[in-house]
Design a protein around this motif. Structure first.
Motif, short mmCIF file in Angstrom:
data_model
loop_
_atom_site.label_atom_id
_atom_site.label_comp_id
_atom_site.label_asym_id
_atom_site.label_seq_id
_atom_site.Cartn_x
_atom_site.Cartn_y
_atom_site.Cartn_z
N VAL A 122 -7.49 -0.39 9.64
CA VAL A 122 -6.94 0.59 8.71
C VAL A 122 -6.52 -0.07 7.40
O VAL A 122 -6.77 0.46 6.31
CB VAL A 122 -5.74 1.33 9.35
N LEU A 123 -5.90 -1.25 7.50
CA LEU A 123 -5.50 -1.94 6.27
C LEU A 123 -6.71 -2.37 5.46
O LEU A 123 -6.72 -2.26 4.22
CB LEU A 123 -4.63 -3.16 6.62
N ALA B 37 -8.03 0.67 3.76
CA ALA B 37 -7.17 1.06 2.64
C ALA B 37 -7.41 0.18 1.42
O ALA B 37 -7.45 0.68 0.29
CB ALA B 37 -5.70 0.97 3.07
N GLN B 38 -7.59 -1.12 1.65
CA GLN B 38 -7.78 -2.02 0.52
C GLN B 38 -9.18 -1.95 -0.06
O GLN B 38 -9.38 -2.22 -1.26
CB GLN B 38 -7.45 -3.46 0.94
N ALA C 190 -11.08 0.79 -0.11
CA ALA C 190 -11.38 2.14 -0.60
C ALA C 190 -11.44 2.14 -2.13
O ALA C 190 -10.67 1.44 -2.81
CB ALA C 190 -10.33 3.13 -0.11
N ALA D 215 -7.14 4.38 -3.89
CA ALA D 215 -6.06 4.06 -2.95
C ALA D 215 -5.56 5.30 -2.23
O ALA D 215 -5.30 6.33 -2.85
CB ALA D 215 -4.92 3.38 -3.70
N ASP D 216 -5.44 5.20 -0.91
CA ASP D 216 -4.93 6.29 -0.09
C ASP D 216 -3.63 5.82 0.55
O ASP D 216 -3.64 5.01 1.48
CB ASP D 216 -5.96 6.66 0.99
N PRO D 217 -2.49 6.33 0.08
CA PRO D 217 -1.21 5.86 0.64
C PRO D 217 -1.06 6.15 2.12
O PRO D 217 -0.33 5.45 2.82
CB PRO D 217 -0.17 6.62 -0.19
N ASN D 218 -1.75 7.16 2.63
CA ASN D 218 -1.65 7.48 4.06
C ASN D 218 -2.27 6.38 4.92
O ASN D 218 -1.78 6.10 6.03
CB ASN D 218 -2.32 8.82 4.35
N LEU D 219 -3.34 5.75 4.44
CA LEU D 219 -3.94 4.65 5.18
C LEU D 219 -3.00 3.45 5.21
O LEU D 219 -2.81 2.82 6.25
CB LEU D 219 -5.28 4.25 4.55
N PHE D 220 -2.41 3.14 4.07
CA PHE D 220 -1.43 2.04 4.03
C PHE D 220 -0.25 2.35 4.94
O PHE D 220 0.23 1.47 5.67
CB PHE D 220 -0.95 1.81 2.60
N ALA E 188 -1.11 1.71 8.58
CA ALA E 188 -1.17 0.27 8.88
C ALA E 188 0.23 -0.32 8.95
O ALA E 188 0.53 -1.14 9.83
CB ALA E 188 -1.99 -0.45 7.81
#
Length: 260
Positions: A55-56, A59-60, A62, A65-70, A73
């Protein structure tokens, strides 16, 4: 976006835990849970770390940036620690098969320990969500819950250490390979203790799970797993987990091997 240091650590985490997950799942199915739940929880912990790393990385990498993915993680990191504590409890039970693990009082105590660990997990998860973009107006509540969860983990760790030393009164009743497993658990416990201590400092390092703002304390600010010094994150967090898992695997397979 290119990977930062934590993204590279996440990639290494995937490479480490994929074979561990495969081996532990094989052992779980081979023994059909006849050796307590140590391997099961170690497999679940490995899968959690695989998911967190993936997931991290997503997120990185992408484009946007999707704050939900961060957020996912960052929550998986402390939440997964509960499974490592449960694995410790499971291996202590495995070492005591046919001896102290068969004593009803010990069984009840171990179950209580497991319930307390679940309480900690139940505090950590909502603590990560509250104050995040999902629920931005409840940050103080989330910080309280995350700190409470970290304290619960620390209390359970101390209880597990006491339980470990308590098992030594039965050491001469254990077969040699189970005694070896117990020694292996003892070697792993200091590494786990450092990881638990890091988790406490991380919980106090920022009121936000995203690490903004950081604590005014210069030591605590470096311990934040998101915005602090990545060296501490690697050594006190991930490396301590790696060493704990490796020691559990060696103790439960090589050291606990029956020799006729």
């Amino acid at each position: 976006m290119p990977l930062d240091e934590r993204g590279k650590i996440a990639a290494a985490q995937l490479a480490f835990y994929v074979p561990i997950a495969g081996l532990t799942l094989y052992l779980v199915f081979r023994y059909v849970l006849r050796r307590d739940a140590g391997w099961l929880f170690l497999a679940l912990f490995s899968l959690t770390r695989i998911a967190g790393g993936a997931v991290l990385l997503a997120a990185q990498l992408a484009a946007q940036a999707d704050p939900n993915l961060f957020l996912a993680a960052y929550i998986l990191d402390p939440a997964g620690l509960s499974l490592l504590l449960l694995a410790t409890l499971g291996f202590l039970g495995m070492a005591g098969q046919h001896t102290y693990s068969e004593i009803p009082r010990v069984t009840v105590i171990f179950r209580i320990f497991g319930l307390i660990i679940l309480v900690g997990l139940g505090l950590i998860i909502p603590g990560g969500i509250l104050g995040s973009p999902v629920s931005p107006n409840t940050g103080n509540t989330g910080w309280i819950l995350r700190r409470a969860g970290a304290v619960v983990y620390a209390v359970v760790y101390l209880l597990l250490v006491l339980a470990f030393f308590g098992t030594f009164s039965y050491r001469w009743h254990l077969r040699s390979y189970r005694r070896n497993l117990l020694w292996g658990i003892g070697i792993a416990l200091p590494f786990l203790g450092v990881r638990i201590a890091y988790g406490i400092m991380a919980a106090w390092s920022s009121p936000s799970i995203f690490g903004v703002p950081l604590s005014s304390d210069p030591v605590l600010s470096k311990m934040n797993p998101v915005a602090g010094d990545w060296i501490f994150y690697l050594v006190l967090g991930k490396l301590m987990e790696f060493l704990t898992v490796v020691m559990f695997m060696i103790a439960s397979t090589v050291m606990a091997q029956r020799r006729h």
